[in-house]
Design an enzyme around this catalytic site. Structure first.
Site, PDB file in Angstrom:
ATOM      1  N   GLU A 136      10.229   4.879   0.415  1.00 57.83           N
ATOM      2  CA  GLU A 136       9.741   3.670   0.887  1.00 57.83           C
ATOM      3  C   GLU A 136      10.964   2.809   0.655  1.00 57.83           C
ATOM      4  OE1 GLU A 136       7.828   0.971  -1.838  1.00 57.83           O
ATOM      5  OE2 GLU A 136       7.089  -0.064  -0.191  1.00 57.83           O
ATOM      6  N   ASP A 173       2.131  -2.006   8.814  1.00 62.94           N
ATOM      7  CA  ASP A 173       2.489  -0.299   8.703  1.00 62.94           C
ATOM      8  C   ASP A 173       2.020   0.677  10.129  1.00 62.94           C
ATOM      9  OD1 ASP A 173       2.836  -1.555   5.688  1.00 62.94           O
ATOM     10  OD2 ASP A 173       3.614   0.866   5.053  1.00 62.94           O
ATOM     11  N   TYR A 215      13.624  -4.314  -4.090  1.00 64.54           N
ATOM     12  CA  TYR A 215      12.680  -3.918  -2.982  1.00 64.54           C
ATOM     13  C   TYR A 215      13.217  -5.932  -1.863  1.00 64.54           C
ATOM     14  CZ  TYR A 215       7.872  -5.501  -2.134  1.00 64.54           C
ATOM     15  OH  TYR A 215       7.068  -6.468  -2.743  1.00 64.54           O
ATOM     16  N   TRP A 216      13.665  -5.194  -1.209  1.00 69.31           N
ATOM     17  CA  TRP A 216      14.712  -5.987   0.191  1.00 69.31           C
ATOM     18  C   TRP A 216      15.359  -7.155  -0.573  1.00 69.31           C
ATOM     19  CZ3 TRP A 216      13.211  -5.493   5.021  1.00 69.31           C
ATOM     20  CH2 TRP A 216      11.640  -4.437   4.482  1.00 69.31           C
ATOM     21  N   ARG A 240      10.866  -3.514  -8.184  1.00 73.08           N
ATOM     22  CA  ARG A 240       9.487  -4.595  -8.194  1.00 73.08           C
ATOM     23  C   ARG A 240       9.911  -6.103  -8.631  1.00 73.08           C
ATOM     24  NH1 ARG A 240       6.687  -2.550  -4.639  1.00 73.08           N
ATOM     25  NH2 ARG A 240       5.003  -3.949  -5.088  1.00 73.08           N
ATOM     26  N   TYR A 286      -5.197  -1.398  -6.602  1.00 74.34           N
ATOM     27  CA  TYR A 286      -4.471  -2.524  -6.524  1.00 74.34           C
ATOM     28  C   TYR A 286      -4.679  -3.783  -6.739  1.00 74.34           C
ATOM     29  CZ  TYR A 286      -1.682  -4.619  -2.645  1.00 74.34           C
ATOM     30  OH  TYR A 286      -0.350  -5.505  -2.029  1.00 74.34           O
ATOM     31  N   ASP A 326       8.797  -8.909   1.408  1.00 74.53           N
ATOM     32  CA  ASP A 326       8.304  -9.779   0.672  1.00 74.53           C
ATOM     33  C   ASP A 326       9.205 -10.410  -0.773  1.00 74.53           C
ATOM     34  OD1 ASP A 326       6.508  -7.962   1.461  1.00 74.53           O
ATOM     35  OD2 ASP A 326       4.922  -7.525  -0.193  1.00 74.53           O
ATOM     36  N   TYR A 373      -0.397   2.082  -2.315  1.00 71.07           N
ATOM     37  CA  TYR A 373      -0.749   1.029  -1.553  1.00 71.07           C
ATOM     38  C   TYR A 373      -1.566   1.917  -0.807  1.00 71.07           C
ATOM     39  CZ  TYR A 373       3.825  -0.838  -1.889  1.00 71.07           C
ATOM     40  OH  TYR A 373       5.141  -1.741  -1.759  1.00 71.07           O
TER      41      TYR A 373
HETATM   42  C1  GLC Z   1       5.272  -3.625   1.238  1.00 72.99           C
HETATM   43  C2  GLC Z   1       6.417  -3.614   2.523  1.00 72.99           C
HETATM   44  C3  GLC Z   1       5.364  -4.716   3.038  1.00 72.99           C
HETATM   45  C4  GLC Z   1       4.782  -3.410   3.863  1.00 72.99           C
HETATM   46  C5  GLC Z   1       3.972  -2.532   2.503  1.00 72.99           C
HETATM   47  C6  GLC Z   1       2.959  -1.559   2.873  1.00 72.99           C
HETATM   48  O1  GLC Z   1       4.727  -4.882   0.414  1.00 72.99           O
HETATM   49  O2  GLC Z   1       7.000  -5.252   1.814  1.00 72.99           O
HETATM   50  O3  GLC Z   1       6.594  -5.043   4.556  1.00 72.99           O
HETATM   51  O4  GLC Z   1       3.889  -3.657   4.595  1.00 72.99           O
HETATM   52  O5  GLC Z   1       4.824  -2.794   1.202  1.00 72.99           O
HETATM   53  O6  GLC Z   1       3.614  -0.651   2.663  1.00 72.99           O
END
Ligand code: GLC
Length: 437
Positions: A402, A37, A358-359, A206, A83, A171, A30
């Site tokens: 994370e 964030d 994730y999530w 992912r 990205y 996400d 990211y």
């Molecule tokens: C992922 C997370 C999102 C967050 C981003 C950057 O996409 O799901 O909530 O803002 O990462 O950390």
């Protein structure tokens, strides 16, 4: 590890991720500035260098659109190519009110900034710089909330909708599965694109590629209507009143009202939103059978019935009555008794639970930060203390990642957390939790 050691490591993470005027969530995966964030990141910076917290928020709002939208990503650097989807794919110039610099995405994320501003002001009451900052930041945040109530609440219920899973900040949550499954993509319908995330992180942690195609589809739908057109609500297969987004909006409204009164601003508009939002939230989103709040699918006209972490966040916004809050507290303390770190992001008993994707199961420290404060406010001190000590323990044992394995038995075999490393909001949450000890 003693807490001061953890604290100095957390400081290092934020220092490492500081770029020219803002903080990236983590290197490579990211590489830009993310909306919510950045809010959490301010919490950490304020204890190290208050000027950085101010710069962080100023940089973020430099990407705000004329209609008030605060985008989910601000692409401060146009040379960074690692990205996808980058600014050239979003093409926000389709909306004449989008700034040409810095470039951004065209969707939003949870509007945390009101309560972050209130936190900065509360912790630094005599600081002239913060007062001056709060004065103009108040107006920008108010404008952001006005965007949400104007463009995202077509039935004037006081509940905003999202049309893309990325807006929820969660996400890959199973909450969006049913809506995403309504999207059928024909061969050749999407432009060619190359994901980058699966090179940079373990693909098992992912989203799958079928899911990614649907994310791209919804992005293109937004673009077709300049990202703020009313047609989005008419056409989008995913149209959801997310419980966490709305709880965060309510919490941020409350904070803005408080800040506004302190600064002698007019808060009547926010107070009106707030009473309607609270009313609709309590009427529409509680599910007695689950003992938790739910998100609402505006397409099917039904609650999305899962025990998911967004259903817990309303405790942070003072939404549940005492019986409802008791049920949520019970749910958390049972998970603790069963050998889970608090707080798994999804129902551990569901078939859709996946402890490392994730999530769909893992623990997230910034979510724990909100849950800790919410439980404390309701007087559930014991569970709040568990949330805090679990957060310290996972970060001490597995590093500043994370997200984390929630099952303690499985975690015992691991040496690291999941997703990106040296993660900024993980560091910030630790810093703030240490200071609220
Ligand atoms: C992922 C997370 C999102 C967050 C981003 C950057 O996409 O799901 O909530 O803002 O990462 O950390």
């Amino acid at each position: 590890m003693p807490l001061d050691n953890l604290l100095s490591q957390a400081h290092k993470v934020l220092e490492t991720n500081w770029r020219d005027g803002f903080t990236i969530p983590t290197d490579k995966l990211y590489p830009f500035q993310w909306n919510w964030d950045s809010g959490f990141i301010c919490l950490g910076h304020q204890f190290m260098d208050i000027g950085k917290a101010i710069q962080e928020m100023n940089s973020l709002f430099s990407g705000q659109w004329e209609n008030g939208l605060l985008p989910h990503i601000i692409f401060h650097s146009e040379n960074e190519k690692t990205y996808f989807p980058n600014f050239d794919f979003w093409e926000t110039e389709v909306n004449p009110g989008a700034p040409t610099k810095p470039k951004s995405s065209g969707i939003t994320q949870p509007p945390v900034h009101g309560f972050i501003l209130e936190n900065l002001l509360r912790n630094n009451p005599q600081n002239e710089e913060i007062l001056a900052f709060a004065n103009y930041m108040f107006d920008k945040i108010l404008n952001y909330h006005r965007f949400l109530y104007t463009y995202r609440d077509p039935f004037s219920e006081g509940l905003m909708y999202i049309f893309h899973p990325w807006e929820s900040g969660r996400d890959n949550s199973p909450l969006w599965d049913e809506s995403l499954n309504r999207i059928h993509i024909k061969e050749g319908e999407l432009p060619q694109y190359h994901r980058r995330d699966t090179y940079l992180a373990d693909p098992a942690e992912r989203p799958t590629s079928a899911q990614y195609d649907r994310y791209v589809y919804l992005l293109l739908l937004g673009k077709k209507y300049q990202y703020d057109g009313l047609e989005i609500a008419e056409e989008s297969p995913l149209l959801i009143q997310d419980d966490m987004m709305n709880a965060i909006l309510i919490k941020a409204n409350e904070a803005l009202i408080k800040v506004g009164k302190q600064l002698r601003k007019d808060t009547a508009e926010i107070e009106e939103w707030q009473s309607q939002s609270l009313y609709s939230f309590r009427e529409k989103l509680w599910n007695e059978e689950l003992g938790m709040f739910t998100s609402y699918d505006l397409r099917s006209g039904e609650q999305i019935k899962h025990k998911e972490i967004g259903g817990i966040i309303p405790v942070f916004a003072g939404i549940p009555d005492s019986q409802q809050a008791e049920k949520i507290n019970q749910y958390l303390s049972e998970l603790h008794d069963r050998g889970y770190y608090l707080t798994p992001s999804f129902d551990v008993d569901s078939q859709l639970f996946d402890s490392k994707r994730y999530w769909r199961g893992p623990v997230w420290p910034h979510m724990n930060w909100m849950i800790f404060h919410g439980l404390n406010d309701y007087g559930f001190k014991d569970t709040a203390a568990i949330v805090k000590s679990d957060t310290f323990e996972i970060v001490e044992k597995f590093g500043f990642f994370e997200y984390y394995e929630p099952d303690k038995a499985l975690a015992a075999k691991l040496v690291r957390g999941y997703g990106g490393g040296l993660f900024s909001w993980t560091a910030s949450s630790i810093i703030d939790l240490i200071h609220s000890s």
